[in-house]
Design a protein around this motif. Structure first.
Motif, PDB file in Angstrom:
ATOM      1  N   UNK A 159      29.149  33.531  45.255  1.00 49.77           N
ATOM      2  CA  UNK A 159      30.272  34.374  45.662  1.00 49.77           C
ATOM      3  C   UNK A 159      30.852  34.990  44.404  1.00 49.77           C
ATOM      4  N   UNK A 160      30.355  36.137  44.087  1.00 51.96           N
ATOM      5  CA  UNK A 160      30.704  36.731  42.815  1.00 51.96           C
ATOM      6  C   UNK A 160      32.207  36.898  42.650  1.00 51.96           C
ATOM      7  N   UNK A 161      32.850  37.361  43.688  1.00 57.71           N
ATOM      8  CA  UNK A 161      34.282  37.602  43.570  1.00 57.71           C
ATOM      9  C   UNK A 161      35.020  36.311  43.215  1.00 57.71           C
ATOM     10  N   UNK A 162      34.645  35.198  43.926  1.00 54.53           N
ATOM     11  CA  UNK A 162      35.313  33.939  43.657  1.00 54.53           C
ATOM     12  C   UNK A 162      35.020  33.421  42.261  1.00 54.53           C
ATOM     13  N   UNK A 163      33.742  33.522  41.848  1.00 50.96           N
ATOM     14  CA  UNK A 163      33.406  32.988  40.539  1.00 50.96           C
ATOM     15  C   UNK A 163      34.037  33.813  39.436  1.00 50.96           C
ATOM     16  N   UNK A 164      34.224  35.103  39.686  1.00 49.15           N
ATOM     17  CA  UNK A 164      34.937  35.922  38.707  1.00 49.15           C
ATOM     18  C   UNK A 164      36.347  35.391  38.520  1.00 49.15           C
ATOM     19  N   UNK A 165      36.959  35.077  39.661  1.00 50.85           N
ATOM     20  CA  UNK A 165      38.304  34.521  39.609  1.00 50.85           C
ATOM     21  C   UNK A 165      38.269  33.195  38.863  1.00 50.85           C
ATOM     22  N   UNK A 166      37.240  32.367  39.169  1.00 52.96           N
ATOM     23  CA  UNK A 166      37.109  31.077  38.496  1.00 52.96           C
ATOM     24  C   UNK A 166      37.043  31.229  36.987  1.00 52.96           C
ATOM     25  N   UNK A 167      36.197  32.164  36.526  1.00 51.75           N
ATOM     26  CA  UNK A 167      36.014  32.324  35.080  1.00 51.75           C
ATOM     27  C   UNK A 167      37.333  32.619  34.390  1.00 51.75           C
ATOM     28  N   UNK A 168      38.073  33.572  34.905  1.00 53.49           N
ATOM     29  CA  UNK A 168      39.363  33.921  34.298  1.00 53.49           C
ATOM     30  C   UNK A 168      40.347  32.767  34.436  1.00 53.49           C
ATOM     31  N   UNK A 204      38.330  32.249  23.358  1.00 52.84           N
ATOM     32  CA  UNK A 204      37.797  33.012  24.500  1.00 52.84           C
ATOM     33  C   UNK A 204      37.068  34.289  24.090  1.00 52.84           C
ATOM     34  N   UNK A 205      37.244  34.700  22.838  1.00 52.68           N
ATOM     35  CA  UNK A 205      36.514  35.891  22.384  1.00 52.68           C
ATOM     36  C   UNK A 205      35.059  35.542  22.053  1.00 52.68           C
ATOM     37  N   UNK A 206      34.774  34.253  21.861  1.00 49.56           N
ATOM     38  CA  UNK A 206      33.418  33.866  21.465  1.00 49.56           C
ATOM     39  C   UNK A 206      32.622  33.249  22.600  1.00 49.56           C
ATOM     40  N   UNK A 207      33.293  32.574  23.517  1.00 43.83           N
ATOM     41  CA  UNK A 207      32.568  31.938  24.629  1.00 43.83           C
ATOM     42  C   UNK A 207      33.515  31.794  25.809  1.00 43.83           C
ATOM     43  N   UNK A 208      32.932  31.771  26.996  1.00 43.80           N
ATOM     44  CA  UNK A 208      33.794  31.511  28.147  1.00 43.80           C
ATOM     45  C   UNK A 208      33.942  29.993  28.331  1.00 43.80           C
ATOM     46  N   UNK A 209      34.811  29.608  29.242  1.00 44.73           N
ATOM     47  CA  UNK A 209      35.152  28.191  29.380  1.00 44.73           C
ATOM     48  C   UNK A 209      33.932  27.340  29.714  1.00 44.73           C
ATOM     49  N   UNK A 210      33.112  27.789  30.658  1.00 47.12           N
ATOM     50  CA  UNK A 210      31.995  26.939  31.078  1.00 47.12           C
ATOM     51  C   UNK A 210      30.961  26.795  29.972  1.00 47.12           C
ATOM     52  N   UNK A 213      33.331  38.411  27.812  1.00 46.98           N
ATOM     53  CA  UNK A 213      33.045  36.981  27.756  1.00 46.98           C
ATOM     54  C   UNK A 213      33.339  36.269  29.064  1.00 46.98           C
ATOM     55  N   UNK A 214      34.464  36.591  29.667  1.00 47.07           N
ATOM     56  CA  UNK A 214      34.821  35.849  30.862  1.00 47.07           C
ATOM     57  C   UNK A 214      33.962  36.230  32.062  1.00 47.07           C
ATOM     58  N   UNK A 215      33.338  37.410  31.969  1.00 47.52           N
ATOM     59  CA  UNK A 215      32.478  37.813  33.079  1.00 47.52           C
ATOM     60  C   UNK A 215      31.051  37.316  32.895  1.00 47.52           C
ATOM     61  N   UNK A 216      30.790  36.798  31.692  1.00 46.55           N
ATOM     62  CA  UNK A 216      29.421  36.495  31.342  1.00 46.55           C
ATOM     63  C   UNK A 216      28.813  35.420  32.253  1.00 46.55           C
ATOM     64  N   UNK A 217      29.564  34.356  32.468  1.00 49.36           N
ATOM     65  CA  UNK A 217      29.041  33.266  33.291  1.00 49.36           C
ATOM     66  C   UNK A 217      28.663  33.761  34.669  1.00 49.36           C
ATOM     67  N   UNK A 218      29.531  34.549  35.242  1.00 42.10           N
ATOM     68  CA  UNK A 218      29.292  35.007  36.605  1.00 42.10           C
ATOM     69  C   UNK A 218      28.059  35.904  36.668  1.00 42.10           C
ATOM     70  N   UNK A 219      27.983  36.842  35.713  1.00 40.76           N
ATOM     71  CA  UNK A 219      26.834  37.750  35.705  1.00 40.76           C
ATOM     72  C   UNK A 219      25.551  36.967  35.460  1.00 40.76           C
ATOM     73  N   UNK A 220      25.636  35.998  34.557  1.00 41.33           N
ATOM     74  CA  UNK A 220      24.461  35.196  34.224  1.00 41.33           C
ATOM     75  C   UNK A 220      24.016  34.374  35.429  1.00 41.33           C
ATOM     76  N   UNK A 221      24.975  33.743  36.086  1.00 44.89           N
ATOM     77  CA  UNK A 221      24.633  32.914  37.245  1.00 44.89           C
ATOM     78  C   UNK A 221      23.948  33.758  38.317  1.00 44.89           C
TER      79      UNK A 221
END
Lengths: 211, 220
Positions: free
Chosen positions: B31-40, B103-109, B152-160
């Protein structure tokens, strides 16, 4: 992308996932210190791990009181085992990245036979060893590795393999015979590791042949 | 020559955590929308832990990440009790090191993944040399661009999402690399695939991730 580049990216990915042995990891870390591009690539591969952790690997319920126990430990000031920081050695060659210098076990170069000197690098993993080599100027040396591959990181000077010139920070992954030629004026200093059980000392006796 | 997905299946039974099939009850759905929210959201939680030592934010992070870390560690071969213990240690480290999260170098996950990975390495008494950020010989990064920071914060979602689009045999190899603590040589032995095939398949998977439009925008 050729086979060597394949190997290069495979090594960076193994480093990112944490399953690369110590000797090779040491060379990769030193390479990353000298190469922002390598750091970026490893960060990208780590982000693959982050994405899988976040979204694809599933979850297993923690024990019921896990959070309470963690908060208790935090309140008690409990800290994980501190990382043992190796002290920087007095190294004969001081122009290597810190991560490599901390591993060096000898302060002086040892003469090899045939146009090179070495400094040994002590790793705690017996399966993979590393060394630093100082190759005399204008020396041709042959890599004839029996292990799956060898990592050679240029620390100073340069060498070429007939196709390209490799300079400080460049990492060359060879997976078979290769003939390398050190710079005619400066020679080169390089760090070498391979995933092997056999002796690096014996290995170097076999591979460095001065013509 | 590449072996077809069918042939691979016969040689190497699919891992129970294959990306293309939801195998575990808790597995997040795409669920891209939800995971985007999760990342931020996770980024903001981590920053609250870093700046205010906010326990509520930490508890929320714990609830989300600890079960995933435990799963990650169990897939690497840890027994459930040990995985639980190491997941707790990982989360303590998250609390203690939160100030170093950038957060400029890596996202939380990704940042939490690296901590969990290092816990696993420590437990196995292995050593993984790392660069010294204070090394005077460190060749500096180029300045991080504004788009990169934003990315960075969108990276996890796009990658997943991109990983989910990979063929099963390629995605499984990525899983084995990251979560089963296996070198490519170990994977080759286990799957009875030639080592070159394993490396090529992983390389192709990474190329596909790079070619994914969203990931491409974030990685370039």
């Amino acid at each position: 992308m050729d086979v060597k580049e394949d190997l290069y990216h495979a090594l960076l990915m193994e480093y990112a996932s944490g399953c690369l042995d110590e000797g090779q990891s040491l060379i990769i870390a030193a390479h990353m210190a000298l190469s922002p591009a390598a750091r970026k690539t490893v960060a990208q591969y780590e982000s693959v791990g982050g994405a899988i952790l976040d979204d694809c690997c599933g979850k297993v319920a923690m024990t019921k009181d896990a959070l309470a126990r963690v908060l208790d430990k935090i309140d008690c000031g409990d800290s994980p085992s501190p990382c043992v920081q190796k002290s920087k050695s007095t190294m004969a060659y001081m122009n290597a990245p810190n991560c490599l210098q901390t591993y060096v076990e000898s302060a002086t170069w040892t003469d090899g036979k045939g146009g090179y000197q070495t400094i040994s690098v002590r790793t705690s993993c017996h399966r993979s060893k590393a060394r630093i080599y100082k190759i005399d100027p204008d020396t041709v040396f042959r890599v004839n590795t029996r292990s799956p591959h060898q990592l050679t990181l240029v620390l100073e000077g340069s060498f070429h393999d007939g196709r390209a010139v490799y300079r400080r920070g460049d990492l060359i992954v060879t997976n078979g015979d290769a003939v390398l030629h050190s710079d005619a004026e400066q020679g080169c200093i390089c760090a070498v590791a391979q995933p092997s059980v056999f002796s690096v000392k014996r290995f170097v006796q076999q591979i460095f042949i001065r013509y | 020559m590449y072996i077809t997905a069918t042939a691979v299946k016969s040689l190497a039974p699919r891992a129970p955590h294959s990306v293309n099939k939801p195998m575990e009850s808790g597995r997040a759905q795409p669920k891209t929308a939800n995971t985007n929210v999760n990342g931020a959201h996770h980024k903001s939680l981590l920053l609250r832990v870093a700046s205010k030592k906010d326990r509520e934010a930490f508890a929320e992070l714990f609830e989300y990440f600890a079960p995933r870390i435990k799963s990650f560690l169990m897939k690497g071969g840890s027994a459930p009790d040990l995985a639980d213990e190491l997941a707790q240690e990982t989360m303590i480290a998250v609390w203690q090191k939160a100030e170093s999260f950038n957060p400029a170098k890596a996202n939380a996950s990704t940042w939490i993944f690296t901590i969990a990975r290092n816990k696993r390495i420590d437990h196995l008494r292995r050593v993984r040399p790392e660069i010294d950020p204070a090394d005077p010989l460190l060749v500096e990064d180029d300045a991080i661009s504004a788009p990169e920071r934003m990315g960075q914060q969108q990276e996890t979602e796009a990658m997943a999402e991109a990983i989910k689009g990979l063929p099963a045999e390629q995605a499984d190899l990525l899983y084995k690399s990251f979560f089963e603590d296996k070198t490519h040589a170990d994977i080759a032995k286990e799957t009875k695939l030639p080592l070159g095939t394993v490396k090529s398949r992983i390389r192709i998977a990474l190329e596909k991730l790079r070619a994914d439009q969203k990931v491409k925008e974030l990685w370039t």
